[in-house]
Design a protein around this motif. Structure first.
Motif, PDB file in Angstrom:
ATOM      1  N   GLU A  13       0.809  -1.219   0.000  1.00 26.29           N
ATOM      2  CA  GLU A  13       0.000   0.000   0.000  1.00 26.29           C
ATOM      3  C   GLU A  13       0.845   1.272   0.000  1.00 26.29           C
ATOM      4  OE1 GLU A  13      -3.842  -1.887   2.432  1.00 26.29           O
ATOM      5  OE2 GLU A  13      -2.539  -0.403   3.403  1.00 26.29           O
ATOM      6  N   VAL A  14       2.086   1.173   0.475  1.00 26.25           N
ATOM      7  CA  VAL A  14       2.968   2.338   0.560  1.00 26.25           C
ATOM      8  C   VAL A  14       4.314   1.997  -0.055  1.00 26.25           C
ATOM      9  CG1 VAL A  14       4.107   3.981   2.096  1.00 26.25           C
ATOM     10  CG2 VAL A  14       1.845   3.076   2.703  1.00 26.25           C
ATOM     11  N   ILE A  15       4.803   2.887  -0.923  1.00 25.53           N
ATOM     12  CA  ILE A  15       6.127   2.721  -1.534  1.00 25.53           C
ATOM     13  C   ILE A  15       7.038   3.821  -1.001  1.00 25.53           C
ATOM     14  CG2 ILE A  15       7.439   2.781  -3.689  1.00 25.53           C
ATOM     15  CD1 ILE A  15       4.891   1.717  -5.078  1.00 25.53           C
ATOM     16  N   ALA A  16       8.200   3.422  -0.478  1.00 24.18           N
ATOM     17  CA  ALA A  16       9.198   4.363   0.036  1.00 24.18           C
ATOM     18  C   ALA A  16      10.406   4.320  -0.894  1.00 24.18           C
ATOM     19  CB  ALA A  16       9.598   3.997   1.459  1.00 24.18           C
ATOM     20  N   PRO A  17      10.503   5.246  -1.854  1.00 25.84           N
ATOM     21  CA  PRO A  17      11.623   5.219  -2.799  1.00 25.84           C
ATOM     22  C   PRO A  17      12.904   5.763  -2.188  1.00 25.84           C
ATOM     23  CG  PRO A  17      10.246   7.115  -3.239  1.00 25.84           C
ATOM     24  CD  PRO A  17       9.572   6.352  -2.128  1.00 25.84           C
ATOM     25  N   ARG A  64      10.048  -2.473 -12.442  1.00 29.16           N
ATOM     26  CA  ARG A  64       9.104  -3.041 -13.406  1.00 29.16           C
ATOM     27  C   ARG A  64       7.751  -3.354 -12.764  1.00 29.16           C
ATOM     28  NH1 ARG A  64      12.628  -8.500 -13.983  1.00 29.16           N
ATOM     29  NH2 ARG A  64      11.566  -9.820 -12.456  1.00 29.16           N
ATOM     30  N   ASP A  65       7.737  -3.429 -11.410  1.00 29.82           N
ATOM     31  CA  ASP A  65       6.470  -3.682 -10.721  1.00 29.82           C
ATOM     32  C   ASP A  65       5.547  -2.469 -10.731  1.00 29.82           C
ATOM     33  OD1 ASP A  65       7.315  -6.259 -10.023  1.00 29.82           O
ATOM     34  OD2 ASP A  65       8.215  -5.573  -8.146  1.00 29.82           O
ATOM     35  N   LEU A  66       6.098  -1.295 -11.057  1.00 30.69           N
ATOM     36  CA  LEU A  66       5.307  -0.072 -10.975  1.00 30.69           C
ATOM     37  C   LEU A  66       4.142  -0.060 -11.960  1.00 30.69           C
ATOM     38  CD1 LEU A  66       8.051   2.672 -10.460  1.00 30.69           C
ATOM     39  CD2 LEU A  66       6.756   1.382  -8.737  1.00 30.69           C
ATOM     40  N   ILE A  67       4.164  -0.927 -12.966  1.00 23.85           N
ATOM     41  CA  ILE A  67       3.043  -1.009 -13.896  1.00 23.85           C
ATOM     42  C   ILE A  67       1.746  -1.359 -13.157  1.00 23.85           C
ATOM     43  CG2 ILE A  67       3.320  -3.467 -14.461  1.00 23.85           C
ATOM     44  CD1 ILE A  67       2.736  -2.663 -17.398  1.00 23.85           C
ATOM     45  N   GLN A  68       1.901  -1.981 -11.994  1.00 27.75           N
ATOM     46  CA  GLN A  68       0.734  -2.362 -11.199  1.00 27.75           C
ATOM     47  C   GLN A  68       0.063  -1.151 -10.538  1.00 27.75           C
ATOM     48  OE1 GLN A  68      -0.635  -5.346 -10.899  1.00 27.75           O
ATOM     49  NE2 GLN A  68       0.881  -6.468 -12.113  1.00 27.75           N
ATOM     50  N   LEU A  69       0.700   0.022 -10.612  1.00 30.03           N
ATOM     51  CA  LEU A  69       0.126   1.193  -9.959  1.00 30.03           C
ATOM     52  C   LEU A  69      -1.112   1.720 -10.667  1.00 30.03           C
ATOM     53  CD1 LEU A  69       3.299   3.207  -8.855  1.00 30.03           C
ATOM     54  CD2 LEU A  69       2.014   1.468  -7.600  1.00 30.03           C
ATOM     55  N   TRP A  70      -1.428   1.163 -11.839  1.00 31.52           N
ATOM     56  CA  TRP A  70      -2.698   1.514 -12.482  1.00 31.52           C
ATOM     57  C   TRP A  70      -3.881   0.823 -11.801  1.00 31.52           C
ATOM     58  CZ3 TRP A  70       0.800   1.528 -17.066  1.00 31.52           C
ATOM     59  CH2 TRP A  70       0.863   2.805 -17.664  1.00 31.52           C
ATOM     60  N   ALA A  92       7.014  10.677  -9.140  1.00 30.31           N
ATOM     61  CA  ALA A  92       5.689  10.379  -8.588  1.00 30.31           C
ATOM     62  C   ALA A  92       4.628  11.288  -9.197  1.00 30.31           C
ATOM     63  CB  ALA A  92       5.717  10.538  -7.071  1.00 30.31           C
ATOM     64  N   ILE A  93       4.967  12.564  -9.378  1.00 31.59           N
ATOM     65  CA  ILE A  93       4.030  13.495 -10.016  1.00 31.59           C
ATOM     66  C   ILE A  93       3.716  13.043 -11.437  1.00 31.59           C
ATOM     67  CG2 ILE A  93       3.780  15.864 -10.875  1.00 31.59           C
ATOM     68  CD1 ILE A  93       5.467  16.735  -8.421  1.00 31.59           C
ATOM     69  N   LEU A  94       4.747  12.583 -12.161  1.00 35.74           N
ATOM     70  CA  LEU A  94       4.531  12.099 -13.526  1.00 35.74           C
ATOM     71  C   LEU A  94       3.656  10.849 -13.532  1.00 35.74           C
ATOM     72  CD1 LEU A  94       8.144  12.563 -14.981  1.00 35.74           C
ATOM     73  CD2 LEU A  94       6.142  14.033 -15.318  1.00 35.74           C
ATOM     74  N   LEU A  95       3.905   9.938 -12.600  1.00 32.63           N
ATOM     75  CA  LEU A  95       3.094   8.715 -12.519  1.00 32.63           C
ATOM     76  C   LEU A  95       1.632   9.049 -12.212  1.00 32.63           C
ATOM     77  CD1 LEU A  95       5.471   6.344 -10.495  1.00 32.63           C
ATOM     78  CD2 LEU A  95       5.035   6.315 -12.962  1.00 32.63           C
ATOM     79  N   ARG A  96       1.431   9.995 -11.303  1.00 35.40           N
ATOM     80  CA  ARG A  96       0.067  10.346 -10.889  1.00 35.40           C
ATOM     81  C   ARG A  96      -0.662  11.206 -11.917  1.00 35.40           C
ATOM     82  NH1 ARG A  96      -0.149  14.550  -6.198  1.00 35.40           N
ATOM     83  NH2 ARG A  96       0.346  15.812  -8.040  1.00 35.40           N
ATOM     84  N   ARG A 118      -1.659   8.884 -14.907  1.00 31.98           N
ATOM     85  CA  ARG A 118      -2.929   8.658 -14.205  1.00 31.98           C
ATOM     86  C   ARG A 118      -2.922   7.384 -13.356  1.00 31.98           C
ATOM     87  NH1 ARG A 118      -5.137  13.573 -14.029  1.00 31.98           N
ATOM     88  NH2 ARG A 118      -5.169  14.538 -16.081  1.00 31.98           N
ATOM     89  N   MET A 119      -1.778   7.096 -12.780  1.00 33.90           N
ATOM     90  CA  MET A 119      -1.702   5.934 -11.890  1.00 33.90           C
ATOM     91  C   MET A 119      -2.336   6.289 -10.550  1.00 33.90           C
ATOM     92  SD  MET A 119       2.027   4.279 -12.716  1.00 33.90           S
ATOM     93  CE  MET A 119       2.186   3.145 -14.098  1.00 33.90           C
ATOM     94  N   LYS A 120      -2.805   5.275  -9.856  1.00 34.79           N
ATOM     95  CA  LYS A 120      -3.596   5.479  -8.639  1.00 34.79           C
ATOM     96  C   LYS A 120      -2.680   5.576  -7.416  1.00 34.79           C
ATOM     97  CE  LYS A 120      -7.739   3.394 -10.602  1.00 34.79           C
ATOM     98  NZ  LYS A 120      -7.251   3.508 -11.995  1.00 34.79           N
ATOM     99  N   ILE A 121      -2.045   6.737  -7.303  1.00 31.94           N
ATOM    100  CA  ILE A 121      -1.195   6.986  -6.141  1.00 31.94           C
ATOM    101  C   ILE A 121      -1.462   8.392  -5.609  1.00 31.94           C
ATOM    102  CG2 ILE A 121       0.671   5.454  -6.893  1.00 31.94           C
ATOM    103  CD1 ILE A 121       2.231   8.007  -7.722  1.00 31.94           C
TER     104      ILE A 121
END
Length: 351
Positions: A8-12, A56-62, A84-88, A92-95
């Motif tokens: 549920e939480v990613i700490a980069p 590569r797991d970040l694809i799951q953030l959709w 993170a801003i780009l992903l969100r 449009r990833m769900k973060i």
């Protein structure tokens, strides 16, 4: 590695070299995980023992995690906010994004731009919060009170480290460099120790690169004072809690600090503290009725000498401040309390 579907939480951590931020992640994530927070780290330079996910797991953030509308991305640097801003916003990833700020200076225009786009901001101290122009939650760092605790036998703790158990010991721990005020500590000891034969001093820490010359100058200064056998440079150690346990007094002489955990580590070991007014030191060290130490102006040698002498020359005050420091850290600065407070911020974003 863990399955990102259970995270549920990613700490980069996008900086390979060890830093204070990296150290915070290393210490905090296991505690968060033990408290039931479904957190994993991402990036290089971290122990394999930490729960982690791959890029590569970040694809799951959709996709949403089970029972949650989104995940939380907990950034601590600009380089972790931007992706993170780009992903969100772009992908449009769900973060939702949390940023922890430890900086006690005016942010650059670029940093302000990124911080304004956070869903939540945490400040590591009240001083840090004063530099932020967005709503924020102050959560002070905590420490591992199981790792840092008083010795059962102070004399034995000194003997194990090769110190004279009959001597009282004042210490200064951290990188040996001007920013850390090591020279102020050394000069204080050169002034104080000749009239106090029952005290010795320890400098524990490493000098790197251009700071090696600075360390050499300090050692030469000590040698010329005739105190080389009582002002000891012991280098860097992995068993630093053992060195705290051998102390009777700790001095944090920094000229600048982002936060600074050393006063808490000393207090958790039952050791009083003399600290300069930098970082979060004034929020950690208590003065007055339940005194745990004294806070002095930065870069003020006379103030450091006077404050240190006040404890060296008053055994009852020294003992009382040590006991107060132990109680203060156990009651208010355990790392579990920090982890729970951060977890509450996560929960507010994932409801």
């Amino acid at each position: 590695m863990v399955d990102i579907r259970d995270v549920e939480v990613i700490a980069p951590n996008f900086k390979r070299r060890l830093s204070g931020v990296t150290s915070t992640i290393i210490q905090l994530v296991p505690v968060q995980h033990a408290l039931g927070q479904k957190i994993a780290v991402l990036g290089p330079g971290l122990p394999r023992s930490l729960p982690s996910v791959r890029f590569r797991d970040l694809i799951q953030l959709w996709t949403k995690p089970k029972g949650r509308p989104c995940r939380v991305w907990h950034a601590r640097r600009n380089v972790e906010m931007l992706p993170a801003i780009l992903l969100r916003d772009l992908l449009r990833m769900k973060i939702r994004i949390v940023f922890t700020s430890a900086s006690q200076r005016r942010h650059s225009g670029w940093s302000k731009f990124l911080i304004r786009r956070m869903d939540a901001v945490i400040a590591t101290s009240g001083k840090t919060a004063a530099y932020l122009e967005v709503p924020n939650t102050v959560i002070l760092h905590g420490i591992d009170t199981k790792r840092f605790q008083p010795p059962t036998d102070k004399a034995e703790a000194k003997t194990v480290l090769g110190l004279d158990p009959s001597m009282k010991v004042v210490g200064c721990f951290g990188r040996v460099r001007r920013q850390k005020g090591t020279d102020l500590f050394v000069d204080s000891m050169i002034s104080l120790l000749p009239d106090r034969p029952d005290w010795c001093a320890v400098v524990a820490g490493r000098a790197t690169g251009p700071h090696r010359g600075f360390e050499a100058e300090l050692k030469e200064r000590v040698a010329k004072s005739g105190l080389a056998d009582r002002i000891l440079f012991v280098g860097e150690h992995t068993n630093i809690p053992d060195w705290y346990r051998a102390l009777d007094l700790f001095v944090a002489p920094q000229r600048w600090e982002g936060f600074g955990l050393t006063p808490l580590e000393a207090m958790a070991t039952g050791v009083p503290v003399v600290a300069t007014d930098v970082g979060a030191f004034s929020e950690l060290v208590a003065e007055g009725e339940a005194e745990t130490g004294l806070v002095i102006a930065a870069d003020d040698l006379k103030a450091m000498i006077d404050a240190t002498a006040a404890f060296m020359d008053d055994p009852s005050r020294l003992a009382a401040a040590g006991a107060n420091g132990l109680a203060r850290t156990w009651n208010g600065f355990a790392i579990e309390a920090e982890a729970r407070a951060i977890g509450a911020v996560y929960e507010s974003l994932m409801r």
